[in-house]
Write a protein that holds these residues in place. Sequence first.
Motif, PDB file in Angstrom:
ATOM      1  N   HIS A 154       0.660  -1.103   0.031  1.00 25.04           N
ATOM      2  CA  HIS A 154       0.017   0.103   0.035  1.00 25.04           C
ATOM      3  C   HIS A 154       0.949   1.392   0.021  1.00 25.04           C
ATOM      4  O   HIS A 154       0.655   2.367  -0.734  1.00 25.04           O
ATOM      5  CB  HIS A 154      -0.921   0.102   1.086  1.00 25.04           C
ATOM      6  N   ARG A 155       1.811   1.233   0.605  1.00 29.70           N
ATOM      7  CA  ARG A 155       2.742   2.428   1.047  1.00 29.70           C
ATOM      8  C   ARG A 155       3.424   2.618  -0.221  1.00 29.70           C
ATOM      9  O   ARG A 155       3.689   3.795  -0.771  1.00 29.70           O
ATOM     10  CB  ARG A 155       3.810   2.015   2.231  1.00 29.70           C
ATOM     11  N   GLN A 156       4.019   1.564  -1.038  1.00 28.68           N
ATOM     12  CA  GLN A 156       4.536   1.892  -2.092  1.00 28.68           C
ATOM     13  C   GLN A 156       3.799   2.344  -3.242  1.00 28.68           C
ATOM     14  O   GLN A 156       4.005   3.122  -4.140  1.00 28.68           O
ATOM     15  CB  GLN A 156       5.225   0.424  -2.779  1.00 28.68           C
ATOM     16  N   ASN A 157       2.488   1.894  -3.440  1.00 35.65           N
ATOM     17  CA  ASN A 157       1.541   2.240  -4.321  1.00 35.65           C
ATOM     18  C   ASN A 157       0.967   3.592  -4.204  1.00 35.65           C
ATOM     19  O   ASN A 157       0.795   4.513  -5.176  1.00 35.65           O
ATOM     20  CB  ASN A 157       0.102   1.193  -4.355  1.00 35.65           C
ATOM     21  N   ASN A 158       1.083   4.158  -3.063  1.00 38.19           N
ATOM     22  CA  ASN A 158       0.706   5.627  -2.514  1.00 38.19           C
ATOM     23  C   ASN A 158       1.690   6.577  -2.314  1.00 38.19           C
ATOM     24  O   ASN A 158       1.575   7.497  -1.779  1.00 38.19           O
ATOM     25  CB  ASN A 158      -0.157   5.391  -1.418  1.00 38.19           C
ATOM     26  N   THR A 159       2.952   6.120  -2.897  1.00 34.87           N
ATOM     27  CA  THR A 159       4.207   6.951  -2.725  1.00 34.87           C
ATOM     28  C   THR A 159       4.460   7.672  -4.116  1.00 34.87           C
ATOM     29  O   THR A 159       4.538   6.852  -5.172  1.00 34.87           O
ATOM     30  CB  THR A 159       5.208   5.964  -2.187  1.00 34.87           C
ATOM     31  N   GLU A 190       7.793  18.479 -14.743  1.00 34.76           N
ATOM     32  CA  GLU A 190       8.697  18.707 -15.871  1.00 34.76           C
ATOM     33  C   GLU A 190      10.116  18.448 -15.391  1.00 34.76           C
ATOM     34  O   GLU A 190      10.958  18.171 -16.272  1.00 34.76           O
ATOM     35  CB  GLU A 190       8.622  20.269 -16.385  1.00 34.76           C
ATOM     36  N   LYS A 191      10.448  18.631 -14.236  1.00 38.91           N
ATOM     37  CA  LYS A 191      11.728  17.987 -13.719  1.00 38.91           C
ATOM     38  C   LYS A 191      11.792  16.697 -13.420  1.00 38.91           C
ATOM     39  O   LYS A 191      12.599  16.311 -12.993  1.00 38.91           O
ATOM     40  CB  LYS A 191      11.987  19.008 -12.386  1.00 38.91           C
ATOM     41  N   GLY A 192      10.670  15.951 -13.946  1.00 42.39           N
ATOM     42  CA  GLY A 192      10.892  14.492 -13.813  1.00 42.39           C
ATOM     43  C   GLY A 192      10.365  13.814 -12.517  1.00 42.39           C
ATOM     44  O   GLY A 192      10.387  12.564 -12.249  1.00 42.39           O
ATOM     45  N   LEU A 193       9.787  14.676 -11.674  1.00 36.37           N
ATOM     46  CA  LEU A 193       8.997  14.018 -10.401  1.00 36.37           C
ATOM     47  C   LEU A 193       7.727  13.435 -10.429  1.00 36.37           C
ATOM     48  O   LEU A 193       6.942  14.339 -11.183  1.00 36.37           O
ATOM     49  CB  LEU A 193       9.271  15.206  -9.319  1.00 36.37           C
ATOM     50  N   LYS A 194       7.588  12.152  -9.947  1.00 32.41           N
ATOM     51  CA  LYS A 194       6.194  11.790 -10.055  1.00 32.41           C
ATOM     52  C   LYS A 194       5.455  12.456  -8.881  1.00 32.41           C
ATOM     53  O   LYS A 194       5.755  12.551  -7.854  1.00 32.41           O
ATOM     54  CB  LYS A 194       6.433  10.171  -9.756  1.00 32.41           C
ATOM     55  N   THR A 195       4.433  13.238  -9.696  1.00 36.29           N
ATOM     56  CA  THR A 195       3.680  13.982  -8.635  1.00 36.29           C
ATOM     57  C   THR A 195       2.219  13.705  -8.814  1.00 36.29           C
ATOM     58  O   THR A 195       1.558  13.307  -9.710  1.00 36.29           O
ATOM     59  CB  THR A 195       3.825  15.553  -9.241  1.00 36.29           C
ATOM     60  N   LEU A 196       1.708  13.721  -7.405  1.00 35.54           N
ATOM     61  CA  LEU A 196       0.323  13.574  -7.089  1.00 35.54           C
ATOM     62  C   LEU A 196      -0.366  15.059  -6.585  1.00 35.54           C
ATOM     63  O   LEU A 196      -0.124  15.549  -5.835  1.00 35.54           O
ATOM     64  CB  LEU A 196      -0.042  12.505  -5.998  1.00 35.54           C
ATOM     65  N   TYR A 233       2.162   9.394   0.689  1.00 31.60           N
ATOM     66  CA  TYR A 233       3.292   9.535   1.014  1.00 31.60           C
ATOM     67  C   TYR A 233       4.531  10.348  -0.192  1.00 31.60           C
ATOM     68  O   TYR A 233       4.214  10.118  -1.265  1.00 31.60           O
ATOM     69  CB  TYR A 233       3.876   8.405   1.366  1.00 31.60           C
ATOM     70  N   ALA A 234       5.030  11.164   0.312  1.00 30.88           N
ATOM     71  CA  ALA A 234       6.148  11.990  -0.431  1.00 30.88           C
ATOM     72  C   ALA A 234       7.014  12.567   0.491  1.00 30.88           C
ATOM     73  O   ALA A 234       6.659  12.997   1.450  1.00 30.88           O
ATOM     74  CB  ALA A 234       5.402  12.979  -1.429  1.00 30.88           C
TER      75      ALA A 234
END
Lengths: 187, 567
Positions: B8-13, B34-40, B301-302
């Motif tokens: 769960h933690r991995q999926n939601n990170t 744009e800087k390549g960060l996986k963003t939520l 999480y982030a």
Amino acid sequence: MNRRRALQQLAMVTGGLVLIPSCDFSKEEALKAYQNLGITEADKQVLTSVVNVILPGKNLKGAEEISLQDFVLVMANDCMEEKEQKSFVKGLKELDNYTKKQFGKVFTDMDAPTGADAFRAILAADTATEKTTENIRHFLGTTKKFAIQGYMTSEYFLTEISPYELVPGGFKGKVNIEETEIIKTNG
Amino acid sequence: MANLNTKHRQNNTYDAIVIGSGMSGGWAAKELTEKGLKTLILERGREVKHIKDYPTTNKYPWEFEHRGQIPAEVQKENPIVSRCYAFREDAQHFFVKDQEHPYVQEQPFDWIRGYQTGGKSLLWARHVQRWSDFDFEGPARDGFAVDWPIRYKDLAPWYSYVEKFVGVSGNKDGLPHLPDGEFLPPMELSAVEHYFKSFVSKKYKGRDVIIARCAHITGNEEYYAKQGRTLCQHRVLCQRGCPFGGYFSSNSATLPWAMNTGNLTLQHHAVVHSIIYDEKKEKAVGVKVIDAQSKEETEFYADLIFLNASALNTNLILLNSISNRFPEGLGNDNGLLGKYIAFHNYRAGVSGQYEGLLEYTTEGRRPTSAYIPRFRNLMKQETDFLRGYAAGFSGSRGIERDLSDVGENLEKGILNPKYGVWGVGSHMMGETIPKEESQVGLDPKQTDEWGIPLLKVNVGYDDNDEKMVKDYIEQVSEMFEAAGFTNIRTRDDHRAPGLDIHEMGGVRMGKDPKTSLLNKWNQLHAVPNVYVTDGACMTSTGTQNPSITYMALAARAVDHAIRERGK
């Protein structure tokens, strides 16, 4: 949405009535489309005669031709305070009796010029002393206001008379006014 | 169990979480992705897709049942939002209704909100004037609030950066107190506005009338085509959402751009309860979210969190983020969180007529106005109140019809419009002073349907505001009179704060952790992996419409965060 459905149903129900012009409306139930007003089909006929007097269609399409009575009722039903609504409906219901007594004819039976004269005479009354026509004056004034609003924002007016441009594309801050120009009132 | 939790933690990170998809959140997300960060992005409202979800955008006036008017019953149920000028039949679906999201008014405060993709960026008035050091140095010079930790030079390149992408129409006026930017061609002043501009510049030293800088595309089409946007068509139906993308919104610009990177996840109906603080790691590690519909609780999480929930909701989220380390709200070591709220004073207006230039009129429609930049107390203190005001100004030809009669004469009246004289009007946009007693807090008993405490709002006018209203009315009336305008009328509508929709502060920036919540990079002093770049960060208010400053601060803050990650 509910109103649209109600109006459609109404058209189906009352469709036959058009064929029987002498039909007695007095026992008609309140029109479902305008629940806040509590008016009958007969009342709507009076209102229709009023909008036809306001905009008789001499130089333009007449009020009834563009269903202005429906717009006036929608606005009265939805966009007026309760107190104003009561006065509006009272005035509507009092109109025929009053003109019968005052001018010898119910409003609905008057032709456009006679109706216009009656309209003017009622509104010209001294508002301070003339209390008996207070509701009627309010009804006529409100109906005129909504009728003009509805007319000038109708599809007919904004396409054939003074076209509304949905996408004007630009703006100029200073243009010369030509003597002969037709004023564009909608950009 | 342990495995499930790990999964769960991995999926939601994610690399970064942005709370809020409005004006500033959209910018944060664009820069991060744009800087390549996986963003939520967590958006509490429903989805509004560009064009597809603008149901009224191509409607003609007669297609609105009440021709734009809000029915009496709806007004009665929603007295607060009904006071907003843009809450009309064509845009009502983009506004929060009073009953859906209650709050506690300790003093009258009209809190206008838009809970959907893009937030209020769909609805804004699109004026984008830059700040200058006359604004940033205000608190230090005049002795209120705290000194801003940044100056104009810190933000200038970021103004340029965001203006280019946003598309800003404007004229280079060369005013030190309203710096020029990356402008597309300006819109035209009307003849009477142009006359007033010339008159004011001759007669009043230090006062100017300019065409407002506005977030509309008026040139460089190829560049904006890459965003799927094109030239403003002057429909002036902006509040419905623009099918041309002619004005800037998150929906039309930053969000699709971020989506195209493949790095963005946009989660709707995600009501943020709080930010999770890990006391061992001594940083924020994620966000607790309640699904608006199912009420189900989830954690995301982030390592990097951007808080852009709109000024007052950002305060609410921080106040509600309680831990042993921060019992009074996240980052709130000094007890100042939620305090020093301010706004723009929009109470007064002046109108009049001009009987000259009758051989001219305007043609078409214009989605902006002229603008009078602040002149009061600018170079030095000159009145018995602090700071000053900017003013909107506009003038157009009136159209008259004789509608006095009924019957044939009324028809003739309708068919024969005539030009009237020019009508002119102005409204004030006054700076207000942030004060400790102007604050928001959590109601100790009442919660909303997601179990989150209701926000209490206690913000009001003060003596400085009253004096400023009086001065604005005097000065603008005098300028109108001197210019030969007649029939001058003034108004002070005593509207409640909030209706300006420029509420700011509560999480202010500053140099000293003892007297501010955020540092010069918009990081919480005490929790540096949380950045606040919406209106909550504002130390003072200036007189300019604030969105462009939030956008510039957001882009600058992301740049800082990326550089920190690289270390």
